[in-house]
Motif scaffolding. Structure first.
Motif, PDB file in Angstrom:
ATOM      1  N   ARG A 134       0.824  -1.206   0.000  1.00 46.13           N
ATOM      2  CA  ARG A 134       0.000   0.000   0.000  1.00 46.13           C
ATOM      3  C   ARG A 134       0.866   1.266   0.000  1.00 46.13           C
TER       4      ARG A 134
ATOM      5  N   VAL B 252       0.366   5.392  -0.034  1.00 45.32           N
ATOM      6  CA  VAL B 252      -0.568   6.505   0.138  1.00 45.32           C
ATOM      7  C   VAL B 252       0.137   7.794  -0.251  1.00 45.32           C
TER       8      VAL B 252
ATOM      9  N   LYS C  42      -1.156  -1.226  -4.360  1.00 49.20           N
ATOM     10  CA  LYS C  42      -2.430  -0.575  -4.056  1.00 49.20           C
ATOM     11  C   LYS C  42      -2.121   0.889  -3.759  1.00 49.20           C
TER      12      LYS C  42
ATOM     13  N   TYR D  50      -3.268   4.885  -3.108  1.00 52.69           N
ATOM     14  CA  TYR D  50      -4.346   5.740  -2.609  1.00 52.69           C
ATOM     15  C   TYR D  50      -3.952   7.207  -2.778  1.00 52.69           C
TER      16      TYR D  50
ATOM     17  N   ARG E  68      -4.493  10.724  -1.531  1.00 49.74           N
ATOM     18  CA  ARG E  68      -5.015  11.483  -0.393  1.00 49.74           C
ATOM     19  C   ARG E  68      -4.558  12.944  -0.501  1.00 49.74           C
TER      20      ARG E  68
ATOM     21  N   LEU F 293      -5.017   2.959   6.772  1.00 54.88           N
ATOM     22  CA  LEU F 293      -4.731   2.125   5.606  1.00 54.88           C
ATOM     23  C   LEU F 293      -3.495   1.250   5.801  1.00 54.88           C
TER      24      LEU F 293
END
Length: 216
Positions: free
Chosen positions: A5, A7, A43, A45, A47, A68
């Protein structure tokens, strides 16, 4: 492999203000990293929120980022902190201390995998310069340079990876002239054009590929 992940925390430059959604760097990372590193289950994200400063980013960190359990979090903030707009301007002291809190909160967030000792790795990005002669009068390159220096200092202090977009953009100004520099920005001289994202993206991707090389 489990999800990896990433971000992207930031303001309108992360969000992708004024460009099509696939031009913003989080969307491009999501499209291209799985092709270049297919062994990693990426993944991504986004933000980024238009108009935000480090103060607002700090306040939404727990609900928007930490929950997350990111492996990497990019941090690109400062364009609004340096703006002399009511409700946006942050002193250099507050800017640095907000970034410290964000960095330390991320470093303490466990994601449960082997990457970076099991904890989130912040990836710092210096705020970029602007076109001082354009009509958007609320910040200047000289003001942003002081914030870029803070980001460089924090990257060295915490031993964190850094993408120095301020240096990259000002180098284009010095080496290729004003027209090449001006092409990096939209009409307001602050937000990046498609070309600006095109120049920035490989700097970020190269750093991410370097950081995750051992996982391939």
């Amino acid at each position: 492999m489990k999800e990896f992940r990433l971000v992207a925390l930031g303001d309108s430059l992360t969000y992708g203000y004024g460009v099509l959604s696939h031009i913003a760097f989080p969307a491009r990372l999501a499209a291209e990293l799985p092709e270049k590193c297919p062994r990693i289950n990426w993944k991504i994200y986004n933000r980024g929120i238009n108009g935000e400063t480090t103060r607002e980013a700090k306040l939404r960190l727990a609900g928007g980022v930490l929950r997350l359990k990111p492996h990497i979090c990019t941090i690109l903030l400062g364009s609004n902190d340096s703006a002399l707009n009511e409700g946006q301007y942050r002193t250099l002291w507050e800017y640095e201390n907000n970034l410290r809190l964000i960095i330390e909160s991320l470093l303490a967030e466990a994601h449960g995998d082997g990457f970076h000792g099991g904890f989130c790795l912040p990836l710092l990005i210096t705020p970029p310069p602007v076109v001082d002669t354009d009509f958007y009068p609320f910040t200047t390159t000289d003001r942003l340079e002081k914030l870029a220096e803070i980001v460089r200092k924090l990257a060295a202090e915490y031993q964190l990876p850094l993408v120095d977009v301020f240096h990259a953009f000002t180098a284009i100004h010095r080496e290729q002239g004003f027209d090449a520099y001006d092409a990096l920005f939209q009409f307001d001289g602050v937000h990046w054009s498609n070309h600006g994202y095109e120049v920035f993206y490989p700097l970020l991707e190269e750093k991410l590929l370097e950081l995750t090389k051992e996982m391939e």
